[in-house]
Design an enzyme around this catalytic site. Structure first.
Site, PDB file in Angstrom:
ATOM      1  N   HIS A 122      98.683  35.371  50.866  1.00 50.80           N
ATOM      2  CA  HIS A 122      97.332  34.876  51.083  1.00 50.80           C
ATOM      3  C   HIS A 122      96.517  35.044  49.811  1.00 50.80           C
ATOM      4  O   HIS A 122      96.687  36.018  49.071  1.00 50.80           O
ATOM      5  CB  HIS A 122      96.660  35.637  52.239  1.00 50.80           C
ATOM      6  CG  HIS A 122      95.435  34.974  52.768  1.00 50.80           C
ATOM      7  ND1 HIS A 122      94.201  35.128  52.185  1.00 50.80           N
ATOM      8  CD2 HIS A 122      95.240  34.142  53.833  1.00 50.80           C
ATOM      9  CE1 HIS A 122      93.305  34.429  52.864  1.00 50.80           C
ATOM     10  NE2 HIS A 122      93.908  33.820  53.868  1.00 50.80           N
ATOM     11  N   ASP A 133      98.184  31.621  59.209  1.00 49.71           N
ATOM     12  CA  ASP A 133      98.493  30.189  59.330  1.00 49.71           C
ATOM     13  C   ASP A 133      99.921  29.970  59.821  1.00 49.71           C
ATOM     14  O   ASP A 133     100.193  29.015  60.556  1.00 49.71           O
ATOM     15  CB  ASP A 133      98.305  29.497  57.976  1.00 49.71           C
ATOM     16  CG  ASP A 133      96.870  29.565  57.497  1.00 49.71           C
ATOM     17  OD1 ASP A 133      95.983  29.220  58.284  1.00 49.71           O
ATOM     18  OD2 ASP A 133      96.640  29.983  56.353  1.00 49.71           O
TER      19      ASP A 133
END
Length: 432
Positions: A310, A367
């Site tokens: 991330h 995600d």
């Protein structure tokens, strides 16, 4: 909201100017910032920070992130604690008003959500006028604006009760508009909201009830949607939230500002990450690559692994830790025989056990898990970002409120001009 605490000063030496002392402020979680508010006025200089990566544009008490330690707090509460103990609407109240709701406050919010869930028939006709193949995010942003047209009072939110009325309508109708847009895409009539359902169940009802057949509101599936919404409810000053604040600083109303947030979220560098995860799985499935062969290509930098690591979290994504448990439960319960989900599970196993990924902190992020859960539930891939927008609505609303409560000046970044200088206009026949 208390300001950050001023402490020491930093000294800035600029040729031709006296050394300038810049205040250092410290936030409640120990974040340090150099205040350059008066820099241009006193020196004529500005700071240059493309993408605002080192610029604190606001002082906010809504959300705190420590990417190095994998921390995400809403109003001081750890995200895992909220997911374990709260519903999405409790978290929405927390973000908007600063504290978790009392029972009477929660009852008031749920009552308003129920009362405002239906949308004007003219808005439904507008959605039906869109082509079926139109992207759900385009329909969502457009219909948000259209819905506000029928409630002119929303343009002038007066007092806390007026704000609550407008916020509840936006949170409630966002879900209705999204499901209506989806139904239109599938060529089916929208399903009206059913009073008395909790927020996540209502969404599932409007999405998946067909031909009078009630949607299966399995508690684990409802909980998975509830978690996805909570985990996406706010995430500090990201692109879409900063856009909402930028638009709000102009005095734009709540619906207009949040619609701008939807448009910012649509970008593939922001809200499309969970779609990119599924596109990657499609690509692996349609190629002759095995998962181990794909992993080797990633290690050799011949390919990119979406859904792992991330940009903010440098250790692990705390939201992913919460959602992994839900993903395991939902996939097991549904027993979905989906080749893409099998590939996803193999990728997850490789990333969690391969030293290459562990040493680089490339763990599955939110995600990755939200994408595979939504696919397992039958939510189309082009609706993933809409789901993200529904969840993010309370955070956008809270930031809109914070801008208005602070009566801040209109946002107006500076620039360093690098274009041509001192040009003269020639007649059109002499140009070439």
């Amino acid at each position: 909201m208390p300001d950050a605490i001023a402490s020491e000063t930093a000294k800035l030496s600029i040729p031709g100017h006296e050394t300038m002392e810049l205040p250092i402020t410290v936030g409640s979680e120990g974040e340090h910032a150099i205040d350059v508010t008066k820099l241009r006025a006193q020196t004529g200089y500005i700071t240059l920070d493309p993408g605002y990566r080192n610029t604190g544009s606001v002082q906010s008490d809504i959300t705190f992130i420590n990417g190095e330690k994998g921390i995400l707090h809403y109003r001081g509460y750890a995200i895992a604690d909220l997911c374990e103990n709260c519903s999405f609407l409790e978290v929405a109240w927390l973000l908007m008003f600063g504290d978790l709701p009392t029972q009477p406050q929660f009852n008031k919010l749920t009552e308003l959500i129920d009362e405002t869930a239906e949308i004007n028939p003219q808005v439904l006709r507008a959605i039906e006028g869109f082509p079926n193949h139109g992207h759900p995010m385009a329909k969502f942003a457009s219909s948000l604006h259209a819905a506000s047209v029928y409630h002119p009072g929303l343009e002038d939110v007066d007092g806390e009760n007026g704000f609550l009325q407008a916020a509840a309508r936006l949170i409630s109708q966002g879900r209705t508009l999204a499901s209506a847009g989806y139904k239109d895409t599938t060529g089916k009539m929208p399903v009206p909201p059913q009073r008395g359902l909790d927020y996540a169940s209502q969404f599932l009802h409007m999405m998946f009830t067909t031909d009078g057949q009630q949607a299966d509101l399995d508690p684990d599936i409802v909980e998975a949607i509830n978690l996805i919404l909570i985990l996406h409810a706010d995430h500090e000053q990201n692109c879409s939230t900063s856009t909402v604040r930028m638009v709000a600083s102009s005095g734009a109303n709540l619906f207009a500002s949040c619609s701008a947030g939807v448009s910012a979220l649509w970008g593939p560098k922001h809200g499309g990450a969970n779609v990119a995860v599924l596109e990657q799985l499609h690509r692996i499935d349609q190629s002759a690559l095995t998962v181990p062969a794909f992993i080797e290509k990633v290690k050799n930098k011949e390919d990119v692994l979406f859904g792992f690591g991330h940009a903010v979290y440098r250790s692990f994504d705390p939201r992913a830790q919460v959602l992994k448990q839900s993903a395991d439960k939902v996939l097991k319960k549904l027993g979905v025989n989906d080749p893409l989900l099998k590939i996803a599970m193999k990728l997850e196993e490789a990333a969690l056990n391969d030293e290459y990924f562990k040493s680089r902190n490339l763990y599955p992020n939110v995600d990755f898990y939200s994408g595979i859960i939504m696919r397992a539930l039958g939510i189309p891939e082009d609706m993933f970002t809409v789901m993200y927008a529904i969840g993010r609505m309370p955070g956008w609303i809270a930031n809109w409120k914070e801008v208005n409560d602070q009566t801040s000046r209109i946002y107006r970044p500076r620039q360093v001009y690098t274009g041509a200088t001192d040009r003269k206009v020639s007649s059109i026949d002499q140009r070439g």
